[in-house]
Design a protein around this motif. Structure first.
Motif, PDB file in Angstrom:
ATOM      1  N   CYS A 182       0.831  -1.212   0.000  1.00  0.00           N
ATOM      2  CA  CYS A 182       0.000   0.000   0.000  1.00  0.00           C
ATOM      3  C   CYS A 182       0.861   1.256   0.000  1.00  0.00           C
ATOM      4  O   CYS A 182       0.498   2.269  -0.616  1.00  0.00           O
ATOM      5  N   ASN A 199      -6.569   3.462 -11.129  1.00  0.00           N
ATOM      6  CA  ASN A 199      -7.184   2.851  -9.952  1.00  0.00           C
ATOM      7  C   ASN A 199      -7.000   1.337  -9.945  1.00  0.00           C
ATOM      8  O   ASN A 199      -6.717   0.729  -8.905  1.00  0.00           O
ATOM      9  N   LYS A 203      -4.840  -0.853  -7.056  1.00  0.00           N
ATOM     10  CA  LYS A 203      -5.427  -1.942  -6.279  1.00  0.00           C
ATOM     11  C   LYS A 203      -4.705  -3.266  -6.532  1.00  0.00           C
ATOM     12  O   LYS A 203      -4.554  -4.083  -5.611  1.00  0.00           O
ATOM     13  N   GLU A 206      -1.505  -3.291  -4.561  1.00  0.00           N
ATOM     14  CA  GLU A 206      -1.794  -3.473  -3.139  1.00  0.00           C
ATOM     15  C   GLU A 206      -1.989  -4.945  -2.774  1.00  0.00           C
ATOM     16  O   GLU A 206      -1.705  -5.351  -1.655  1.00  0.00           O
TER      17      GLU A 206
END
Length: 318
Positions: A182, A199, A203, A206
């Protein structure tokens, strides 16, 4: 002496060929690599040349201090003149080092892999550049974030099995690795209200970051690069008259470098323009500000520009 620093990430949007010249072997045109580790890199001189070209073509103006500055008008002062004996430039770049390497996964399409050596290097380089790394998450090898979905089998003791290329690895689900993923995702693919283009990638990073052993990482960055055959066709005969093989870093490879600024290399005040400061450190900060505000989002790095290679996104680390 360099007195101001600004790290930045390089994200390969297309295959990348930072060439090292010809070589006798299976691959005629390999990529640049560190001699002692074999890790891929991009020479700082190559990055500076690509940056200079981008700044020379820019039609934008930025604000340095209280002055509106046209970017291309100050390239010679900042990057240095073509005739090097006039004066040196005051902006330099470190070699771009590998950070995350994309590897094919049986589930989840691909995973980004790294290793403790790479992450410890990154941490050290950031501290040299003045980035506060005291809250940087701990580094644990053979781990992945707990919510990763790229595993093919759940094992005992909170461990999972993943298949990368033809190899199976047993990884521990680790909260610190999630924090680390993250930390990078928020900086490499920052959240923007007006632009949601990245986006998905934020993600994915992450969740799908894997920290391998150093030797396993070295194996992948050595054997899992792209090898492309290229040829020249004889128009009259319709046959190949030359054949060679080139090596590329695959798309989605992530590297990092640092822009470093020194005081201006000219003495006359009227030559310093908007970069004249109250001290040498102030001048260096203005040069870094010029770089940070002027650097384009996309630049071309490495060879084979005319066949669409080397398109690279730049993300400055704030």
């Amino acid at each position: 002496m360099f007195q101001a620093f600004r790290p930045f990430f390089l994200i390969a949007e297309t295959s990348l060929h930072p060439g090292s010249g010809s070589e006798i072997g299976v691959v005629d045109l390999p990529i640049q690599r560190e001699k002692h580790t074999g890790f891929p890199k991009i020479e700082g001189s190559g990055i500076k040349g690509c940056m200079r070209e981008a700044f020379e073509r820019s039609e934008r103006a930025v604000k340095i201090g209280n002055d509106d500055v046209k970017i291309k008008e100050w390239v010679k002062l900042v990057f240095g003149p073509t005739n090097g004996d006039e004066h040196a430039g005051c902006l330099a770049f470190t070699d771009a080092r590998i950070l995350f390497f994309p590897v094919k996964s049986l589930k989840g399409i691909f995973a980004w892999v790294t290793c403790p050596m790479v992450l410890e290097r990154f941490k050290e380089d950031m501290e040299i550049a003045g980035v506060d790394m005291r809250n940087f998450p701990s580094i644990k090898k053979r781990t992945c974030p707990p919510d990763s979905k790229i595993f093919v089998k759940e094992n005992e003791n909170n461990k999972v099995s993943v298949i990368l290329e033809e190899f199976t690895f047993e990884l521990a689900r680790d909260e610190e690795t999630k924090k680390l993923a993250c930390w990078f995702a928020s900086r490499i693919f920052p959240q923007k209200e007006t632009d949601t283009s990245y986006n998905f990638w934020r993600k994915k990073l992450e969740k799908d970051l894997i920290i391998l052993e150093n030797d396993d990482f070295e194996h992948f960055v050595t054997t899992s690069t792209e090898i492309v055959a290229r040829t020249i066709i004889d128009d009259a005969k319709g046959t190949a008259k030359n054949l060679w093989y080139e090596e590329y870093l695959p798309p989605d490879t992530i590297l990092y470098s640092t822009a470093m600024a020194s005081p201006l290399r000219v003495r006359e005040k009227d030559e310093k323009g908007p970069f004249e400061g109250s001290s040498s450190q102030d001048e260096a900060k203005r040069v870094i500000e010029y770089f940070e505000k002027g650097v384009p989002t996309i630049i071309q790095i490495g060879g084979n520009q005319t066949v669409g290679k080397g398109i690279t996104r730049i993300q400055v680390l704030k």
